[in-house]
Motif scaffolding. Structure first.
Motif, short mmCIF file in Angstrom:
data_model
loop_
_atom_site.label_atom_id
_atom_site.label_comp_id
_atom_site.label_asym_id
_atom_site.label_seq_id
_atom_site.Cartn_x
_atom_site.Cartn_y
_atom_site.Cartn_z
N GLU A 62 36.41 47.96 42.77
CA GLU A 62 36.53 47.38 41.43
C GLU A 62 35.20 47.47 40.68
OE1 GLU A 62 39.19 46.24 38.73
OE2 GLU A 62 39.66 46.42 40.87
N VAL A 135 36.94 36.28 44.03
CA VAL A 135 36.31 37.35 43.26
C VAL A 135 34.97 36.83 42.76
CG1 VAL A 135 36.50 38.87 41.25
CG2 VAL A 135 38.55 38.24 42.52
N GLU A 140 33.92 39.31 38.03
CA GLU A 140 35.04 38.87 37.20
C GLU A 140 34.73 39.01 35.72
OE1 GLU A 140 38.06 35.07 37.16
OE2 GLU A 140 35.91 34.71 37.04
N ARG A 141 33.48 38.73 35.33
CA ARG A 141 33.09 38.86 33.93
C ARG A 141 33.20 40.31 33.45
NH1 ARG A 141 27.63 35.11 34.47
NH2 ARG A 141 28.71 33.07 34.48
N ALA A 198 41.11 33.90 42.28
CA ALA A 198 42.11 34.63 41.50
C ALA A 198 43.43 34.61 42.24
CB ALA A 198 41.65 36.07 41.29
#
Length: 297
Positions: A62, A135, A140-141, A198
């Motif tokens: 990711e 996460v 995440e940001r 999450a």
């Protein structure tokens, strides 16, 4: 030598009998069996997922995705993914069901399709309530910026319509601070000390698109006779099946683990639906010409 030869022949005979029995099964039962296999794979995959062994590779993947540029195509995908939400999925299920009735399937297939779709939605709701995923906050940001955050619900209908049609060049540009924040998230080593929880497992869009897309693919393969048209429609329907979930990963709404779990559930439900469709084909008896006695007068 005789024992080894007899054991080998015995194994060959068992394999031959098993293959013969498998071939003798009705086609619908084979689809039901495939649905059970895919469901079992989902359960095994979930058990592996809960061990946490896939967490770090998934997060690194990711973070690698955060290096991609923020472009207008993100806003196009942001609009397209709305069609994978539950209300639209129910509409599409109804359309497919009506198409099946038009093709000659029995009326009961419509509630069957709705029931399977509701089971898909239920599996998503259950999974997202009981299976958390940590996460890192920094990651995440960055993920939040991949989904065209510059668009809002108050954006004009004309703009949304253009984006639905794929006109990425009309999308509002991403603010410079969002680009900078995404770049920082992509290059900052993350830790699991500060994490956000999450709940995205399994991916609902992936479930529903896979379910609908595979049913459409089977209907195309079964009922479209022209080879070129059938291949073209198969490409489109398979793109729907696999692409709907990929949009959510590309736009940062889901992790890859969510996607794979959704694919397995959706494919299992689709195989079950195909088996039900095969069992509910309308048996239209051909009209036989009446035999009349011709009397010579």
């Amino acid at each position: 030598m005789q024992r080894s030869a007899s054991s080998a022949s015995h194994r060959w005979l068992k394999k031959h009998v098993f293959t013969a029995r498998l071939k003798s099964l009705p086609p619908a039962h084979k689809w039901f069996g495939l649905a059970i296999v895919l469901l079992a794979l989902f359960l095994l995959y979930t058990a592996l997922f809960l061990t946490g062994t896939m967490l770090l590779p998934t997060l690194h993947l990711e973070q690698w995705l955060l290096h991609r540029p923020l472009t207008g195509i993100d806003c196009v995908f942001h609009q397209w993914k709305r069609f994978g939400e539950v209300p639209w999925s129910l509409v599409f299920t109804f359309i497919i069901g009506m198409g099946c009735l038009w093709l000659g399937y029995r009326r009961r297939v419509l509630p069957y399709l709705f029931l399977l779709m509701l089971l898909c939605v239920g599996s998503e709701v259950l999974g997202k309530h009981i299976i958390p995923q940590p996460v890192p906050i920094s990651l995440e940001r960055g993920m939040a910026n991949l989904g065209c955050q510059q668009m809002s619900e108050s954006s004009s209908l004309a703009l949304k319509s253009k984006l639905i049609l794929g006109m990425w060049w009309v999308a509002p540009p991403s603010p410079a601070w969002r680009i900078l924040q995404t770049h920082i998230s992509a290059n900052t080593p993350f830790t699991l000390d500060e994490v956000a929880t999450a709940y995205g497992y399994p991916g609902g869009h992936a479930i529903r698109w896979m379910f609908l897309g595979l049913i459409l693919s089977w209907l195309v393969w079964t009922h479209v006779r022209k080879r070129l048209l059938r291949r073209l429609l198969l490409v489109i329907t398979l793109a729907i099946a696999f692409g709907g979930g990929l949009l959510l990963v590309y736009t940062g709404s889901h992790l890859v683990t969510d996607l794979l779990a959704g694919y397995l559930i959706g494919a299992s439900a689709a195989c079950c639906a195909i088996g039900l469709l095969m069992q509910n084909e309308a048996r239209r008896e051909k009209e036989r010409p009446k035999v009349t006695d011709v009397l010579d007068t």
